[in-house]
Scaffold this active site. Sequence first.
Site, PDB file in Angstrom:
ATOM      1  N   HIS A  41     -26.933 -32.929 -69.558  1.00  0.00           N
ATOM      2  CA  HIS A  41     -28.317 -32.492 -69.365  1.00  0.00           C
ATOM      3  C   HIS A  41     -29.007 -33.407 -68.358  1.00  0.00           C
ATOM      4  O   HIS A  41     -28.440 -34.407 -67.931  1.00  0.00           O
ATOM      5  CB  HIS A  41     -29.076 -32.423 -70.696  1.00  0.00           C
ATOM      6  CG  HIS A  41     -29.293 -33.743 -71.374  1.00  0.00           C
ATOM      7  ND1 HIS A  41     -28.270 -34.479 -71.927  1.00  0.00           N
ATOM      8  CD2 HIS A  41     -30.432 -34.465 -71.598  1.00  0.00           C
ATOM      9  CE1 HIS A  41     -28.760 -35.593 -72.464  1.00  0.00           C
ATOM     10  NE2 HIS A  41     -30.065 -35.600 -72.271  1.00  0.00           N
ATOM     11  N   HIS A  84     -31.723 -35.451 -68.246  1.00  0.00           N
ATOM     12  CA  HIS A  84     -32.513 -36.670 -68.466  1.00  0.00           C
ATOM     13  C   HIS A  84     -31.950 -37.844 -67.665  1.00  0.00           C
ATOM     14  O   HIS A  84     -30.727 -37.988 -67.520  1.00  0.00           O
ATOM     15  CB  HIS A  84     -32.567 -37.003 -69.957  1.00  0.00           C
ATOM     16  CG  HIS A  84     -33.498 -36.104 -70.716  1.00  0.00           C
ATOM     17  ND1 HIS A  84     -33.488 -36.005 -72.089  1.00  0.00           N
ATOM     18  CD2 HIS A  84     -34.488 -35.262 -70.285  1.00  0.00           C
ATOM     19  CE1 HIS A  84     -34.418 -35.132 -72.474  1.00  0.00           C
ATOM     20  NE2 HIS A  84     -35.026 -34.676 -71.404  1.00  0.00           N
ATOM     21  N   ASP A 118     -31.469 -40.976 -68.100  1.00  0.00           N
ATOM     22  CA  ASP A 118     -30.480 -41.909 -68.646  1.00  0.00           C
ATOM     23  C   ASP A 118     -29.096 -41.277 -68.770  1.00  0.00           C
ATOM     24  O   ASP A 118     -28.152 -41.925 -69.232  1.00  0.00           O
ATOM     25  CB  ASP A 118     -30.937 -42.482 -70.002  1.00  0.00           C
ATOM     26  CG  ASP A 118     -31.074 -41.433 -71.081  1.00  0.00           C
ATOM     27  OD1 ASP A 118     -31.531 -40.314 -70.783  1.00  0.00           O
ATOM     28  OD2 ASP A 118     -30.727 -41.732 -72.240  1.00  0.00           O
ATOM     29  N   HIS A 119     -28.964 -40.035 -68.303  1.00  0.00           N
ATOM     30  CA  HIS A 119     -27.660 -39.369 -68.255  1.00  0.00           C
ATOM     31  C   HIS A 119     -27.230 -39.030 -66.827  1.00  0.00           C
ATOM     32  O   HIS A 119     -26.050 -38.793 -66.598  1.00  0.00           O
ATOM     33  CB  HIS A 119     -27.693 -38.091 -69.102  1.00  0.00           C
ATOM     34  CG  HIS A 119     -27.870 -38.364 -70.570  1.00  0.00           C
ATOM     35  ND1 HIS A 119     -26.861 -38.202 -71.487  1.00  0.00           N
ATOM     36  CD2 HIS A 119     -28.933 -38.827 -71.263  1.00  0.00           C
ATOM     37  CE1 HIS A 119     -27.309 -38.539 -72.695  1.00  0.00           C
ATOM     38  NE2 HIS A 119     -28.561 -38.931 -72.574  1.00  0.00           N
ATOM     39  N   HIS A 155     -32.565 -29.991 -77.378  1.00  0.00           N
ATOM     40  CA  HIS A 155     -33.037 -31.256 -76.804  1.00  0.00           C
ATOM     41  C   HIS A 155     -33.628 -30.977 -75.426  1.00  0.00           C
ATOM     42  O   HIS A 155     -34.744 -31.407 -75.097  1.00  0.00           O
ATOM     43  CB  HIS A 155     -31.867 -32.233 -76.730  1.00  0.00           C
ATOM     44  CG  HIS A 155     -32.209 -33.581 -76.186  1.00  0.00           C
ATOM     45  ND1 HIS A 155     -33.027 -34.468 -76.842  1.00  0.00           N
ATOM     46  CD2 HIS A 155     -31.832 -34.207 -75.036  1.00  0.00           C
ATOM     47  CE1 HIS A 155     -33.136 -35.585 -76.135  1.00  0.00           C
ATOM     48  NE2 HIS A 155     -32.431 -35.442 -75.033  1.00  0.00           N
ATOM     49  N   ASP A 182     -26.927 -35.411 -76.057  1.00  0.00           N
ATOM     50  CA  ASP A 182     -27.989 -35.763 -77.004  1.00  0.00           C
ATOM     51  C   ASP A 182     -28.295 -34.622 -77.971  1.00  0.00           C
ATOM     52  O   ASP A 182     -29.399 -34.552 -78.520  1.00  0.00           O
ATOM     53  CB  ASP A 182     -29.274 -36.129 -76.246  1.00  0.00           C
ATOM     54  CG  ASP A 182     -29.198 -37.501 -75.593  1.00  0.00           C
ATOM     55  OD1 ASP A 182     -28.171 -38.180 -75.747  1.00  0.00           O
ATOM     56  OD2 ASP A 182     -30.168 -37.877 -74.904  1.00  0.00           O
ATOM     57  N   HIS A 238     -25.466 -42.106 -77.580  1.00  0.00           N
ATOM     58  CA  HIS A 238     -26.371 -43.192 -77.964  1.00  0.00           C
ATOM     59  C   HIS A 238     -25.894 -43.870 -79.245  1.00  0.00           C
ATOM     60  O   HIS A 238     -25.347 -43.212 -80.131  1.00  0.00           O
ATOM     61  CB  HIS A 238     -27.796 -42.674 -78.197  1.00  0.00           C
ATOM     62  CG  HIS A 238     -28.520 -42.299 -76.943  1.00  0.00           C
ATOM     63  ND1 HIS A 238     -29.147 -43.218 -76.133  1.00  0.00           N
ATOM     64  CD2 HIS A 238     -28.704 -41.092 -76.356  1.00  0.00           C
ATOM     65  CE1 HIS A 238     -29.701 -42.603 -75.103  1.00  0.00           C
ATOM     66  NE2 HIS A 238     -29.439 -41.311 -75.222  1.00  0.00           N
TER      67      HIS A 238
END
Length: 255
Positions: A56, A58, A60-61, A112, A129, A167
């Site tokens: 996805h 975001h 941090d990915h 998410h 996530d 995570h």
Amino acid sequence: MIQISALPAFTDNYIWLLQDHRSQRCAVVDPGDAAPVLAWLEQHPHWRLSDILVTHHHHDHVGGVERLKQHSGATVYGPAREKIPARDVALDDEDQLNILGWDFLVLAVPGHTLGHIAYYHRGLLFCGDTLFAAGCGRLFEGTAEQMHQSLGRLAALPDDTLVYCTHEYTLGNLRFAQAVEPTNPEIAQRLEKVARQREQGLMTLPSTLALEKSTNPFLRTGETSVKQKADERNGRDTPSQSAVFAALRAWKDKF
């Protein structure tokens, strides 16, 4: 044989590294930061990064995707319904791809984010996530109904499937799980084990779907004890499993 290991990133992210020892090619999943991957490649100069899988959009990915592609020329795979930097192959539900000789099935798992996907190979699930060890992702874009359906889809995979989420949230998630089901002995046992692992600085992943089904409240919305807790929180009867899920997710957001 493909070896799977974790490259820690930020405070609690894991970038999954897949290594094919026959070809000395490797792939990474959700590289939010290029630095850990580049450091590994520098330490292993005979290995070539050939593929980057994204679940996805975001940061941090995806934060390291462009730099890694520039460095290695790797092919970038990501969800068709989201804006993914440097994406070469846009993936939709039920698409299939071959990575390092392994066939993967793409599963759409909105909740998410709206375009979130997971990658499934027999016995392995890279779920970003959506599903966490003992928990699930927050509802940033999708609805509780969507996330409940997505989790149900993942829970329908074989029990021995290894769950590679991104995570290290397991300890906090289990504390919430115990609040939901204080008399569940499997949650108590898992919480004790995970607390020891974290004290020793050990990672708690991957999980298995069997373990998730016995200890993850978000996969247990059909259990009477979980529904009763949702009723108690809501002060009224919770009419459906997705409503139970919604009550749990709202509670977890403030836990």
